[in-house]
Write an enzyme that holds these catalytic residues in place. Structure first.
Site, PDB file in Angstrom:
ATOM      1  N   SER A  29       0.669  -1.235   0.156  1.00 28.13           N
ATOM      2  CA  SER A  29       0.065   0.621   0.117  1.00 28.13           C
ATOM      3  C   SER A  29       0.623   1.440  -0.135  1.00 28.13           C
ATOM      4  O   SER A  29       2.008   1.069   0.409  1.00 28.13           O
ATOM      5  CB  SER A  29      -0.894   0.440   0.929  1.00 28.13           C
ATOM      6  OG  SER A  29      -0.918   1.218   2.028  1.00 28.13           O
ATOM      7  N   VAL A  30       0.857   2.250  -0.969  1.00 30.94           N
ATOM      8  CA  VAL A  30       1.069   3.840  -0.651  1.00 30.94           C
ATOM      9  C   VAL A  30       1.864   3.534   0.814  1.00 30.94           C
ATOM     10  O   VAL A  30       2.589   4.260   1.048  1.00 30.94           O
ATOM     11  CB  VAL A  30       0.339   4.239  -1.049  1.00 30.94           C
ATOM     12  CG1 VAL A  30       0.796   5.109  -2.056  1.00 30.94           C
ATOM     13  CG2 VAL A  30      -0.845   4.856  -1.011  1.00 30.94           C
ATOM     14  N   HIS A  90      11.356 -18.357   6.903  1.00 27.26           N
ATOM     15  CA  HIS A  90       9.514 -17.730   7.186  1.00 27.26           C
ATOM     16  C   HIS A  90       9.015 -18.526   8.843  1.00 27.26           C
ATOM     17  O   HIS A  90       8.668 -18.260   9.654  1.00 27.26           O
ATOM     18  CB  HIS A  90       7.905 -17.803   6.468  1.00 27.26           C
ATOM     19  CG  HIS A  90       8.311 -19.311   6.238  1.00 27.26           C
ATOM     20  ND1 HIS A  90       8.481 -20.045   4.985  1.00 27.26           N
ATOM     21  CD2 HIS A  90       7.336 -20.733   6.895  1.00 27.26           C
ATOM     22  CE1 HIS A  90       8.383 -20.749   4.950  1.00 27.26           C
ATOM     23  NE2 HIS A  90       7.367 -21.243   5.696  1.00 27.26           N
ATOM     24  N   SER A 106      -2.174  -4.181   3.224  1.00 29.17           N
ATOM     25  CA  SER A 106      -3.502  -4.578   1.820  1.00 29.17           C
ATOM     26  C   SER A 106      -3.997  -5.347   2.139  1.00 29.17           C
ATOM     27  O   SER A 106      -4.606  -6.313   2.481  1.00 29.17           O
ATOM     28  CB  SER A 106      -2.010  -4.457   0.459  1.00 29.17           C
ATOM     29  OG  SER A 106      -1.921  -5.889   0.449  1.00 29.17           O
ATOM     30  N   ASN A 108      -4.870  -7.039  -0.539  1.00 31.13           N
ATOM     31  CA  ASN A 108      -4.660  -7.913  -1.004  1.00 31.13           C
ATOM     32  C   ASN A 108      -4.035  -9.437  -0.568  1.00 31.13           C
ATOM     33  O   ASN A 108      -4.781 -10.272  -0.333  1.00 31.13           O
ATOM     34  CB  ASN A 108      -3.868  -7.752  -2.523  1.00 31.13           C
ATOM     35  CG  ASN A 108      -3.029  -9.547  -2.997  1.00 31.13           C
ATOM     36  OD1 ASN A 108      -4.108 -10.187  -3.341  1.00 31.13           O
ATOM     37  ND2 ASN A 108      -1.854  -9.035  -2.800  1.00 31.13           N
ATOM     38  N   ALA A 174      -4.217   8.989  -0.788  1.00 29.71           N
ATOM     39  CA  ALA A 174      -2.777   9.146  -1.811  1.00 29.71           C
ATOM     40  C   ALA A 174      -3.563  10.015  -3.374  1.00 29.71           C
ATOM     41  O   ALA A 174      -3.351  10.418  -4.397  1.00 29.71           O
ATOM     42  CB  ALA A 174      -1.872   8.262  -2.101  1.00 29.71           C
ATOM     43  N   CYS A 175      -4.743   8.863  -2.751  1.00 30.72           N
ATOM     44  CA  CYS A 175      -5.335   9.285  -4.677  1.00 30.72           C
ATOM     45  C   CYS A 175      -6.328  10.290  -5.585  1.00 30.72           C
ATOM     46  O   CYS A 175      -7.235  10.099  -6.006  1.00 30.72           O
ATOM     47  CB  CYS A 175      -6.344   7.883  -4.637  1.00 30.72           C
ATOM     48  SG  CYS A 175      -7.798   7.912  -3.677  1.00 30.72           S
TER      49      CYS A 175
HETATM   50  C1  LIG Z   1       0.137   3.649  -6.537  1.00 35.64           C
HETATM   51  C2  LIG Z   1      -1.028   1.661  -6.074  1.00 35.64           C
HETATM   52  C3  LIG Z   1      -1.171   2.137  -4.792  1.00 35.64           C
HETATM   53  C4  LIG Z   1      -1.052   0.816  -4.251  1.00 35.64           C
HETATM   54  N1  LIG Z   1      -2.214   1.857  -3.147  1.00 35.64           N
HETATM   55  C5  LIG Z   1      -2.252   0.674  -2.445  1.00 35.64           C
HETATM   56  C6  LIG Z   1      -3.374   1.148  -1.532  1.00 35.64           C
HETATM   57  O1  LIG Z   1      -3.242   1.698  -0.312  1.00 35.64           O
HETATM   58  N2  LIG Z   1      -3.904  -0.466  -0.624  1.00 35.64           N
HETATM   59  C7  LIG Z   1      -3.777  -1.844  -1.477  1.00 35.64           C
HETATM   60  O2  LIG Z   1      -4.500  -2.148  -0.667  1.00 35.64           O
HETATM   61  N3  LIG Z   1      -3.409  -1.671  -2.454  1.00 35.64           N
HETATM   62  C8  LIG Z   1      -2.701  -0.708  -3.340  1.00 35.64           C
HETATM   63  N4  LIG Z   1      -2.414  -1.303  -4.301  1.00 35.64           N
HETATM   64  C9  LIG Z   1      -2.927  -2.586  -5.030  1.00 35.64           C
HETATM   65  C10 LIG Z   1      -1.407  -3.437  -4.439  1.00 35.64           C
HETATM   66  O3  LIG Z   1      -0.011  -2.773  -4.443  1.00 35.64           O
HETATM   67  C11 LIG Z   1      -1.404  -4.498  -5.213  1.00 35.64           C
HETATM   68  O4  LIG Z   1      -2.750  -5.177  -5.001  1.00 35.64           O
HETATM   69  C12 LIG Z   1      -0.744  -5.576  -4.859  1.00 35.64           C
HETATM   70  O5  LIG Z   1      -0.953  -7.273  -5.443  1.00 35.64           O
HETATM   71  C13 LIG Z   1      -0.251  -5.978  -3.128  1.00 35.64           C
HETATM   72  O6  LIG Z   1       0.428  -6.713  -2.759  1.00 35.64           O
HETATM   73  P1  LIG Z   1       0.838  -7.484  -1.560  1.00 35.64           P
HETATM   74  O7  LIG Z   1      -0.227  -7.172  -1.067  1.00 35.64           O
HETATM   75  O8  LIG Z   1       1.790  -8.578  -2.063  1.00 35.64           O
HETATM   76  O9  LIG Z   1       1.672  -6.642  -0.953  1.00 35.64           O
HETATM   77  C14 LIG Z   1      -1.605  -0.098  -4.912  1.00 35.64           C
HETATM   78  C15 LIG Z   1      -1.520   0.482  -6.419  1.00 35.64           C
HETATM   79  C16 LIG Z   1      -0.435   0.407  -7.308  1.00 35.64           C
HETATM   80  C17 LIG Z   1      -0.066   0.677  -8.301  1.00 35.64           C
END
Ligand SMILES: Cc1cc2nc3c(=O)[nH]c(=O)nc-3n(C[C@H](O)[C@H](O)[C@H](O)COP(=O)(O)O)c2cc1C
EC number: 4.1.1.36
Length: 566
Positions: A29-30, A90, A106, A108, A174-175
């Protein structure tokens, strides 16, 4: 001499309490730009290691981390392992850590944890985690993602695992959008974890340091932290118990799982007292048990009343607050007039005097409430024909008529329910026999023994689609929040559990257990591949008519409703 010194040093090493080991993790996440700041907050107090997902590396600056904090990525998981017998990163990190904090979390990674997926270092640690050790998560995502029904579903799964949520906050994201979803500030995340950690070790002690003692007795400290707690209400259905939580005008249902719940037996009543739930089985069921349950501590105790001799039933829970420690007690009765006190900690049972005119109704549809450790319920004076609140004070162990109810010409079949309002007052719900109009009365002042109780008519609800409570046989409870009436009706033969949310002349009925996704079943027919069987999509005309019917009814329900304001 040299040896003597080494011995002393060794001794010091063994006796000095070690710092807590905190595993900080960041996902994509940002808000990961704040991860360095978060590591700095923790590094002053704890031994810190950091784990980050691949996506988070787009946002966080490795150089912003304190030098003593080692950063682990997915690459390290594989580069540190070459052959059988090598440590698996891990597992090693999971063993090392006392606490894990995922901030930001996040959408995800939240979904992956909820589903048990483990395709990177961070999620492998969570999948291998020992949940007797605390995990905190601080989600961060766009408001649209946060408000999506998946979020609540996934958070419920984490809650069941015992993961603690540090909720996001409202701000300009942020958006550019304004709304809920921003990660809590690093300082708040740090203080939440530290307070939890230190209070865990504090509860083992009878005495605390002067500083802690003054902090714990400091009213403004207590009020500040109490003000962060949100209203919680309990809904009992035939097979489930939910806690209802209202955050920012969002109603959230969370199922509570009790380890001592007998799935074949339903509780007939649940009352809250001092963060505990008193769960009552129907009167005279064969097991003669009652349960005390702390959802906060995830502990439940069965109290086996058959072991105390007479066929007692538990009437209610309260506490004696006169000593240095609260003493929780159960009020027991054996009809027609035998009453006793059961002390929960010592298991001591004592008979007490119950005046002849005191009645402890077994099957009471009018709710019992607990306030300041005392028990209150609605009773009827056979001589004067008046309805009043009867009380039982657990400190002095006495029954006392508390106050009259604001009822003129009350019919014995009118529906009356008592509840606690604003944490220190009573409210009374009244619905006339076979009419739908509902009156809500509240007490003007805080409940105490000194002041006379003054009732005021808080609101009268006349909307036509209110339920008829006379026909609701199971688990009707209610609460008032923000000039809105929330009426929870358990399920019975005729209807599903539901919540009525009534404000002004608008009444929304939300059925529980129905998601927003409605299944239109497939049908049996000759399929495209030539086989005959089930699996073909329903006819378009049927899909159309199903959707039309559902929308006509006013929308399906979900576990969470944004903006309950009608
Ligand atoms: C610029 C940008 C900002 C993002 N910000 C968020 C965020 O604030 N929260 C979020 O849940 N996903 C955000 N995403 C999407 C996640 O980065 C994406 O779902 C990613 O697969 C998360 O991977 P992880 O959970 O393995 O770290 C963002 C994507 C981009 C391109």
């Amino acid at each position: 001499m040299e040896n003597g010194k080494r011995d002393r040093d060794d001794m010091e090493v063994q006796t000095a309490p070690r710092k807590p080991r905190v595993l900080l993790a960041a996902s994509g996440s940002v808000a990961a730009i704040k991860f360095g700041n978060l590591c700095h907050c923790f590094a002053e107090w704890a031994e810190v290691r950091a784990v980050v997902s691949k996506s988070s590396l787009h946002f966080l600056d490795r150089l912003s981390l304190p030098r003593e904090v080692t950063l682990y990525t997915d690459e390290d998981e594989w580069s540190s392992w070459n052959r059988i017998g090598d440590p698996v990163l891990h597992i090693e990190l999971r063993r090392w850590a006392d606490v894990m904090v995922i901030a930001p979390l996040s959408a995800n990674t939240l979904a992956k944890i909820a589903g048990g997926l483990c395709d990177n270092l961070l999620t492998c640690i969570v999948r291998a985690w020992d949940y007797s050790k605390p995990v905190f998560v601080a989600p961060a995502m766009n408001t649209l993602m946060w408000n999506n029904p998946f979020t609540e579903r996934h958070l419920c799964s984490l809650d069941e695992l015992g993961v603690t949520l540090i909720p996001p906050i409202k701000k300009r994201l942020a958006c550019g959008d304004y709304g809920n979803g921003a990660m809590a500030e690093p300082s708040l995340i740090y203080s939440t974890v530290r307070l939890f950690w230190e209070s865990q070790s504090l509860v083992r002690f009878r005495a605390v340091s002067k500083r802690w003692n003054s902090l714990l007795n400091n009213k403004s400290f207590i009020n500040k932290h109490l003000s962060l707690s949100r209203p919680h209400f309990i809904l009992l259905t035939k097979s489930k118990i939910y806690s209802i939580d209202i955050i920012d005008q969002r109603v959230t249902l969370r199922e509570l799982h009790s380890s001592c719940r007998d799935s074949n037996l339903q509780y007939s009543r649940i009352t809250t007292c001092d963060e505990l739930l008193f769960c009552k089985y129907p009167p005279f069921h064969s097991k003669m048990e009652t349960a005390l349950w702390s959802p906060c501590l995830r502990q439940a105790n069965l109290i086996k009343l058959y072991s105390v001799g007479k066929e007692f039933n538990a009437f209610g829970l309260g506490y004696d607050n006169s000593g240095p420690q609260k003493v929780h007690k159960l009020l027991l009765y054996h009809p027609p007039q035998v009453a006793a006190i059961y002390e929960c900690a010592s298991h001591v049972l004592r008979y007490i005097n119950a005046p002849y005119e005191v009645r402890m109704p077994e099957i009471d549809r009018r709710s019992h409430v607990s306030l300041y450790g005392n028990l209150y319920w609605i009773d009827y004076n056979l001589q004067t024909g008046e309805y009043f609140i009867q009380s039982f004070e657990f400190t002095r162990e006495i029954f006392k008529p508390f106050c009259l109810l604001p009822l003129q010409d009350n019919h014995c079949l009118n529906e009356l329910r008592l509840a606690v309002w604003k944490g220190d007052r009573f409210s009374l719900l009244k619905q006339k026999f076979l009419r739908r109009k509902i009156e809500i009365w509240v007490t003007k002042n805080k409940i105490d023994d000194k002041e006379e109780v003054v009732w005021i008519n808080f609101m009268t609800l006349t909307t036509t689609n209110l339920p008829n409570l006379f026909h609701k046989k199971c688990g009707v409870s209610y609460f008032i929040y923000d000039k809105t009436l929330f009426m929870c009706c358990g399920d019975d033969e005729a209807s599903h559990p539901c919540i009525y949310i009534v404000k002004g002349d608008v009444c929304n009925k939300i059925q529980i257990g129905y998601g927003q996704i409605t299944l239109i079943p497939h049908i049996k027919k000759r399929l495209a591949c030539g086989d005959y069987g089930n699996g073909a999509m329903a006819e378009p005309s049927l899909i159309y008519s199903t959707v039309k019917t559902l929308l006509g009814v006013g929308g399906a329900s979900a576990k969470c409703w944004n903006k309950f304001k009608p």
